[in-house]
Design an enzyme around this catalytic site. Structure first.
Site, PDB file in Angstrom:
ATOM      1  CD  GLU A  12       4.981  -0.058   5.218  1.00 46.43           C
ATOM      2  OE1 GLU A  12       6.212  -0.181   5.311  1.00 46.43           O
ATOM      3  OE2 GLU A  12       4.348  -0.386   4.197  1.00 46.43           O
ATOM      4  N   GLY A  78      14.965  -2.316   5.671  1.00 46.34           N
ATOM      5  CA  GLY A  78      16.021  -2.886   6.492  1.00 46.34           C
ATOM      6  C   GLY A  78      17.310  -2.101   6.310  1.00 46.34           C
ATOM      7  CG  MET A 169      11.019  -7.311   0.285  1.00 45.28           C
ATOM      8  SD  MET A 169      10.050  -8.485   1.271  1.00 45.28           S
ATOM      9  CE  MET A 169       9.425  -9.594   0.010  1.00 45.28           C
ATOM     10  CD  GLU A 170       7.575  -3.631  -0.671  1.00 41.81           C
ATOM     11  OE1 GLU A 170       7.313  -4.765  -0.244  1.00 41.81           O
ATOM     12  OE2 GLU A 170       8.236  -2.785  -0.022  1.00 41.81           O
ATOM     13  CG  ASP A 193      14.619  -5.065   9.813  1.00 39.67           C
ATOM     14  OD1 ASP A 193      15.318  -5.912   9.243  1.00 39.67           O
ATOM     15  OD2 ASP A 193      13.723  -4.416   9.208  1.00 39.67           O
TER      16      ASP A 193
END
Length: 227
Positions: A12, A78, A169-170, A193
């Site tokens: 990223e 996601g 996740m962040e 995804d």
């Protein structure tokens, strides 16, 4: 305005670097950063790392070192809603899907913080103006310390947050850190995804082969217009 832009991964970061003008290397404690400009704004770009603890620690270091007025977290997420791969996400709210502090507390709420953490209203208003007509959602992003890869996991998250449009996740850890430090935040991501819809791990791997720039162009467009 002083702005910090954080991404979780080197992949990223490599895409984000192209946004900066007059870039130079700087450090926040042990965190390697790039400082430069986007439009009228002073910007520091850094990798926060994968997962909630990495994200919180490095966000804190960057806030203390550079004193940004706004922290933007950008990268991938996601899909947990109608957006397909490549769809833009500008979080209207973020929350934890793996936090519960026990009886008498609300699932999803970190101790001392509200369950739903709300991003900068100015960024949201600017995004809706400059991204009009784009394939973009302004829903809730749910954060946890697990890469989500199965439909059953998405179903569990929707039991907590029926309106969740994405998982990562962040985001919530960055949001909580910013709230604790009195700094505005925004989350701008792109769907990499779609868990439970085909082989999402393969989707995630193949996503990077095209190095899509949608989310990073959106960040640039928003900052060019943001006052």
């Amino acid at each position: 305005m002083k702005i910090a832009i954080l991404a979780a991964m080197d992949k990223e970061m490599a895409l984000l670097k192209g946004l900066l003008h007059d870039a130079k290397s700087v450090k926040a404690d042990d965190v390697e950063c790039l400082a430069g400009r986007i439009g009228e704004h002073e910007v520091v770009l850094a990798k926060c790392g994968i997962g909630k603890v990495n994200a919180a620690l490095n966000t804190y270091k960057i806030i203390r070192a550079f004193g940004p007025q706004l922290v933007i977290n950008s990268g991938v997420a996601g899909g947990a809603g109608p957006l397909g791969i490549g769809g833009l996400l500008v979080a209207g709210e973020v929350a934890y899907h793996d936090v519960w502090c026990g009886p008498g507390t609300e699932p999803g709420a970190a101790d001392g913080y509200p369950r739903l953490l709300t991003p900068s209203a100015a960024v949201l208003q600017t995004a809706k103006r400059v991204l009009e007509g784009e394939n973009v959602s302004y829903g809730l992003i749910a954060t946890g310390d697990t890469f989500i890869s199965h439909a059953e996991e998405i179903s569990r998250i929707h039991e907590i947050y029926p309106d969740a449009v994405a998982v990562d996740m962040e985001s919530a850890a960055i949001a909580q850190t910013c709230k604790g430090e009195g700094v505005e935040f925004a989350i701008i991501r792109v769907v990499s995804d779609t868990p439970g819809q085909g082989e999402n791990i393969d989707q995630y791997k193949n996503f990077w082969s095209d190095a899509p720039l949608a989310t990073f162009k959106a960040v640039s467009a928003i900052l060019q217009d943001l006052k």
